[in-house]
Design a protein around this motif. Structure first.
Motif, mmCIF file in Angstrom:
data_model
loop_
_atom_site.group_PDB
_atom_site.id
_atom_site.type_symbol
_atom_site.label_atom_id
_atom_site.label_comp_id
_atom_site.label_asym_id
_atom_site.label_seq_id
_atom_site.Cartn_x
_atom_site.Cartn_y
_atom_site.Cartn_z
ATOM 1 N N LYS A 1 11.945 -4.619 -6.098
ATOM 2 C CA LYS A 1 11.264 -5.897 -5.905
ATOM 3 C C LYS A 1 10.320 -5.814 -4.702
ATOM 4 N N PRO A 2 9.409 -4.831 -4.691
ATOM 5 C CA PRO A 2 8.571 -4.626 -3.506
ATOM 6 C C PRO A 2 7.604 -5.768 -3.228
ATOM 7 N N VAL A 3 7.128 -6.439 -4.285
ATOM 8 C CA VAL A 3 6.189 -7.557 -4.070
ATOM 9 C C VAL A 3 6.901 -8.683 -3.328
ATOM 10 N N GLN A 4 8.132 -8.999 -3.748
ATOM 11 C CA GLN A 4 8.922 -10.019 -3.051
ATOM 12 C C GLN A 4 9.192 -9.594 -1.612
ATOM 13 N N ALA B 1 5.852 -0.522 4.583
ATOM 14 C CA ALA B 1 6.756 0.084 3.596
ATOM 15 C C ALA B 1 6.774 -0.726 2.309
ATOM 16 N N ALA B 2 6.805 -2.049 2.436
ATOM 17 C CA ALA B 2 6.801 -2.912 1.249
ATOM 18 C C ALA B 2 5.470 -2.793 0.508
ATOM 19 N N LEU B 3 4.369 -2.708 1.262
ATOM 20 C CA LEU B 3 3.047 -2.546 0.627
ATOM 21 C C LEU B 3 2.966 -1.202 -0.102
ATOM 22 N N GLN B 4 3.471 -0.140 0.536
ATOM 23 C CA GLN B 4 3.467 1.185 -0.092
ATOM 24 C C GLN B 4 4.266 1.169 -1.393
ATOM 25 N N ALA B 5 5.431 0.549 -1.349
ATOM 26 C CA ALA B 5 6.292 0.493 -2.533
ATOM 27 C C ALA B 5 5.670 -0.349 -3.644
ATOM 28 N N SER B 6 4.797 -1.292 -3.272
ATOM 29 C CA SER B 6 4.166 -2.148 -4.285
ATOM 30 C C SER B 6 2.802 -1.620 -4.722
ATOM 31 N N GLY B 7 2.467 -0.380 -4.285
ATOM 32 C CA GLY B 7 1.248 0.266 -4.766
ATOM 33 C C GLY B 7 0.014 0.055 -3.919
ATOM 34 N N GLN B 8 0.126 -0.579 -2.765
ATOM 35 C CA GLN B 8 -1.027 -0.828 -1.893
ATOM 36 C C GLN B 8 -1.074 0.235 -0.797
ATOM 37 N N SER C 1 -3.385 2.358 0.609
ATOM 38 C CA SER C 1 -4.389 2.485 1.675
ATOM 39 C C SER C 1 -4.110 1.498 2.808
ATOM 40 N N GLN C 2 -3.777 0.249 2.460
ATOM 41 C CA GLN C 2 -3.441 -0.734 3.499
ATOM 42 C C GLN C 2 -2.151 -0.340 4.208
ATOM 43 N N ALA C 3 -1.197 0.195 3.445
ATOM 44 C CA ALA C 3 0.079 0.622 4.032
ATOM 45 C C ALA C 3 -0.145 1.731 5.047
ATOM 46 N N LEU C 4 -0.983 2.714 4.693
ATOM 47 C CA LEU C 4 -1.225 3.856 5.583
ATOM 48 C C LEU C 4 -1.816 3.404 6.910
ATOM 49 N N SER C 5 -2.718 2.446 6.849
ATOM 50 C CA SER C 5 -3.333 1.914 8.070
ATOM 51 C C SER C 5 -2.282 1.271 8.978
ATOM 52 N N GLU C 6 -1.387 0.480 8.390
ATOM 53 C CA GLU C 6 -0.352 -0.182 9.190
ATOM 54 C C GLU C 6 0.681 0.819 9.703
ATOM 55 N N GLN D 1 0.593 10.995 -0.867
ATOM 56 C CA GLN D 1 -0.486 10.521 -1.732
ATOM 57 C C GLN D 1 -1.837 10.915 -1.158
ATOM 58 N N GLN D 2 -1.965 10.808 0.177
ATOM 59 C CA GLN D 2 -3.220 11.192 0.832
ATOM 60 C C GLN D 2 -3.449 12.704 0.724
ATOM 61 N N ALA D 3 -2.342 13.482 0.807
ATOM 62 C CA ALA D 3 -2.463 14.946 0.798
ATOM 63 C C ALA D 3 -3.048 15.473 -0.507
ATOM 64 N N LYS D 4 -2.925 14.724 -1.593
ATOM 65 C CA LYS D 4 -3.441 15.167 -2.890
ATOM 66 C C LYS D 4 -4.961 15.333 -2.872
ATOM 67 N N THR D 5 -5.633 14.562 -2.007
ATOM 68 C CA THR D 5 -7.097 14.642 -1.929
ATOM 69 C C THR D 5 -7.571 15.163 -0.581
ATOM 70 N N ASP D 6 -6.633 15.685 0.229
ATOM 71 C CA ASP D 6 -6.973 16.149 1.582
ATOM 72 C C ASP D 6 -6.909 17.675 1.620
#
Length: 820
Positions: A188-191, A223-230, A232-237, A279-284
């Motif tokens: 329930k990452p969105v919640q 962590a919640a943003l990462q689990a919900s698929g967001q 890029s925003q998660a990495l910044s935080e 996820q970032q390493a795939k394109t780095d």
């Protein structure tokens, strides 16, 4: 509300007593009731004082003292007020927290359920603050025990129960980090992101930008943003919050102020950060993300071990008075910083009229001054006592430092497993790091390791009952965890491994590198068909490291004194006076493990299902006496070099000069935190105080190991079952390993399951004889040669005939080299 209700009830009782005091008979009754009331008041005060003592010790991280006072308060409350009173519920809540903080999660859940049941039976008011507190404590215990769906349900009930009382609801809001943790874990990452976003919004304007509390809220939101698929925003935080958390975690760990809850939260955050970096390493193509992920994984993997080590170092009897003084002053300053920081957070969170700007300014000034003083002390400790500084606050593991420490013929392979995903890194001296995300996580690895161990730790009575070793599954595990980086170790001679979680319970030498048909069990010589299996040990020598950061320290150890004595050993301790009496009655016999005759496997501790385990529950290991004598004889032990039975005691270890021995051996159980009552760190079990008469005997704990003075090429733990403690055993080996290394050992030789007595003795004597002959051969290669000899030549012989071969991995694979 609960207090007001209690006062009303008390007034009714008092009025009733007054009414009944109108005649002389009732007056006598009143006197008796007054005396009883006074007595109950006395016991109430005692219960609350004991409970406060327990909570104070819990706050100071003195968990054994906290548990003692909490249990005393619980027993007094039950005896004086009954098992269903509110006072009993209160002390059970504290006991739940104390036990949870020791990592005894299943026991904490049992106690938390009991506390909630008592709280519900003590009052008819559904919005009771006592019930809400019990639910919150139980829910947090469920999160720690990995029961996330149940935790979510209890948190929901907590909020629902208090919604009719705004005052209590404010104290138990619908936002909680443990709850967010549970929501992410239950899909329930969105919640969870909504919850953490609300908490962050509420606190970001009130908390200081660099505060640990704000960083943790930011990291949980990431962590919640990462689990919900967001991602890029998660990495910044994550990049904003994690450096602050790592710095605070190091400070808290070094000064024994970090709690298990903090460690669990930190691990959760770092796991989600790893997912974001992967996820970032795939394109780095630069490898920067892979290198940062490698560092984060080592922090996450070693956090529990590092916490126990630094806590032990703080308790250890530091012999240098100047170091002891510097360490105490530095720890005191960190505790002051933490206390003032918590006070400042409280002021910033208060209503505007209560925020006291002048006090805030003074606190900020004091915190800055204390931080400056502490940094100066840390630099002085690092300059004068670099080994201690590296133990309590090791430099971060980096790819560059690791490459510098490696030899050209070595490869270092490190793993990290989340619940459903894994990561592997392969590092060599002169090539870029290889990094791969694995399709299996800790849950699947645990199942596969457990299945493979059924044939290695079978608990059977005879040779005929030994199950077949599943070579197809061993090959599948190889494909899952090693094949993705196989090109990095082709042609290398030594594989240095840093396993994680349950993977550390399985010697990787027994993985199967190619598909092969399941060997037949029977035949003229049982188990001989296993000789043709393509085991990993045929291709490369394998050693294990306690952590990536330990490699550099091990490589800097000086060569041992050539004039050292060969051996000293401690084994077959008595864990109770009953064992001692029984041993004196029994005739000494040697049991051969032959076909159809009982298989002589050593006993393992059986404490996982016991809520209150004591030293006396551990089984004796009588055959280790013969093993110690045979190994000692093989490598030149003299009279007085072997301590058995009553002499295998903590006092004997601590008072014997171990600094002039090449091999130091402990043939006894290795224990993990929580496996025995009050055990908060890894330990070796030695003779009981009931046997020796010395109250300090019983457990050679990690803080005692840190004070030993060793110059040993080997420390052998020959009955240390690393699957003990439901998966925590690899952490125990890691913690004890680093403690022994700090004490001066260069390597450990550790068993992974209860070994076959005869096979173990022949293999270990073979290893140490070879060491005498082949000076300069690596320890991993010495173990590999001993393994191959067991596979190809070993077996139980009777009358010149081979009864069965030792090619089944139960016989040849139990030991692993930990260290260099």
């Amino acid at each position: 509300r609960g207090i007001r209700k209690s006062l009303v009830l008390n007034k009714q009782i008092l009025d009733d007593i007054k009414d009944r005091g109108k005649d002389s008979l009732d007056n006598e009754k009143r006197v008796v009731q007054d005396a009883t009331s006074n007595s109950r008041g006395f016991y109430t005060q005692r219960v609350y004082l004991m409970n406060d003592m327990a909570r104070a010790f819990l706050g100071q991280r003195k968990l054994v003292d906290a548990e003692y006072w909490s249990r005393e308060a619980t027993m007094l409350a039950i005896n004086q007020f009954g098992p269903n009173s509110g006072r009993t519920a209160q002390v059970l809540i504290t006991l739940t927290r104390v036990v949870a903080e020791q990592g005894r999660n299943a026991e904490a859940v049992l106690l938390g359920n009991a506390a909630l049941k008592v709280a519900e039976q003590s009052t008819n008011y559904p919005g009771s603050i006592l019930i809400a507190g019990a639910r919150k404590t139980l829910a947090s215990a469920l999160v720690a025990d990995g029961k996330y769906a149940q935790a979510d349900k209890v948190f929901t009930e907590m909020v629902s129960g208090v919604k009719g009382d705004p005052e209590i609801a404010a104290r138990y809001p619908a936002q909680d980090l443990d709850w967010a943790f549970a929501l992410v874990k239950t899909g329930k990452p969105v919640q969870a992101a909504t919850m953490t976003g609300e908490m962050l919004s509420k606190n970001s304007s009130r908390l200081e930008k660099e505060s640990t509390r704000l960083a943790m809220l930011t990291a949980f939101n990431a962590a919640a943003l990462q689990a919900s698929g967001q991602s890029s925003q998660a990495l910044s935080e994550f990049k904003q919050a994690v450096p602050i958390l790592i710095n605070q975690a190091r400070n808290d760990t070094e000064n024994a102020t970090e709690s298990i809850r903090q460690t669990q939260r930190m691990t959760f955050v770092l796991e989600e950060y790893l997912a974001s970096l992967a996820q970032q390493a795939k394109t780095d193509s630069s490898g920067v993300a892979a290198a940062e992920a490698f560092q984060i994984a080592d922090l996450a993997r070693g956090s529990g071990v590092q916490r126990a080590l630094t806590s032990s170092a703080a308790r250890a009897n530091i012999s240098d008075p100047q170091l002891a003084s510097l360490a105490r002053r530095e720890q005191d300053l960190q505790q002051r910083i933490n206390t003032l920081s918590e006070l400042l957070i409280g002021l910033l969170s208060a209503p505007p009229a209560q925020q006291l700007p002048a006090a805030q300014a003074k606190i900020r000034t004091d915190i800055a001054a204390f931080k400056s003083q502490r940094e100066d002390l840390k630099k002085e400790i690092e300059r004068k006592y670099p080994d201690y500084a590296e133990l309590v606050e090791p430099k971060p593991a980096t790819v560059e430092r690791t490459q510098k420490a490696l030899k050209p013929d070595e490869v270092l392979i490190s793993w990290y497993f989340g619940d459903n995903v894994g990561y592997v890194w392969a590092i060599t001296k002169d090539k870029p790091v290889q990094f791969a995300q694995l399709s299996v996580g800790r849950t699947q690895i645990a199942k596969e390791v457990a299945q493979l161990r059924k044939a290695l730790d079978p608990g059977v009575a005879t040779i005929d009952e030994i199950p077949p070793f599943d070579v197809a599954l061993a090959n599948q595990l190889y494909q899952q965890v090693l094949a993705p980086v196989q090109s990095a170790f082709v042609g290398k001679k030594v594989m240095l491994t840093v396993p994680h979680a349950e993977l550390g319970q399985l010697p990787l030498s027994l993985l199967v590198t190619k598909p092969i048909a399941q060997p037949a069990k029977g035949g003229a010589t049982p188990f001989s068909s296993y000789k043709t299996v393509p085991w990993l040990t045929r291709e490369i020598a394998v050693a294990q490291l306690p952590s990536v950061i330990s490699l550099t320290a091990l490589r800097s150890l000086p060569v041992g004194n050539a004039n050292r004595k060969s051996f000293i050993g401690f084994g077959d301790p008595y864990f109770s006076s009953e064992q001692e009496k029984s041993a004196q009655k029994q005739a000494k016999t040697t049991q051969l493990a032959t076909r159809g005759i009982p298989l002589s496997l050593r006993s393992a501790p059986k404490t996982s299902g016991v809520s209150s385990a004591e030293l006396a529950l551990l089984p004796r290991l009588p055959d280790t006496s013969l093993e110690l004598e045979e190994i000692g004889k093989a490598i030149g032990a003299g009279d007085g070099d072997i301590f058995l039975h009553k002499q295998a005691s903590v006092k004997q270890v601590m008072t014997t000069d171990l600094s002039n021995r090449k091999v130091v051996m402990f043939a006894t159980h290795g224990l993990v935190p929580g496996e025995l009552n009050g055990l908060t760190q890894p330990a070796l079990a030695l003779s009981s105080p009931d046997v020796t008469g010395d109250k300090d005997d019983g457990l050679l704990t990690m803080d005692k190991v840190l004070t030993l003075k060793l110059d040993a090429d080997w420390v052998v733990l020959s009955a240390c079952n690393t699957a003990a403690g439901e998966g925590a055993g690899s952490e125990a080996v890691s913690g004890l390993g680093r403690a022994f290394f700090f004490a001066g050992a260069k390597a450990l030789l550790v068993s992974n399951w209860p070994v076959d007595s005869v096979a173990s003795r022949t293999m270990m004597t073979d290893l140490f004889r070879n060491q005498q002959k082949a000076q300069g051969t690596s320890k991993a290669e010495l173990l590999r040669q001993a393994m191959l000899n067991q596979i190809d030549q070993g077996g139980m012989k009777e009358g010149g005939n081979m009864k069965y071969a030792y090619a089944h991995p139960l016989f040849w694979a139990p030991f692993v080299v930990v260290g260099d």
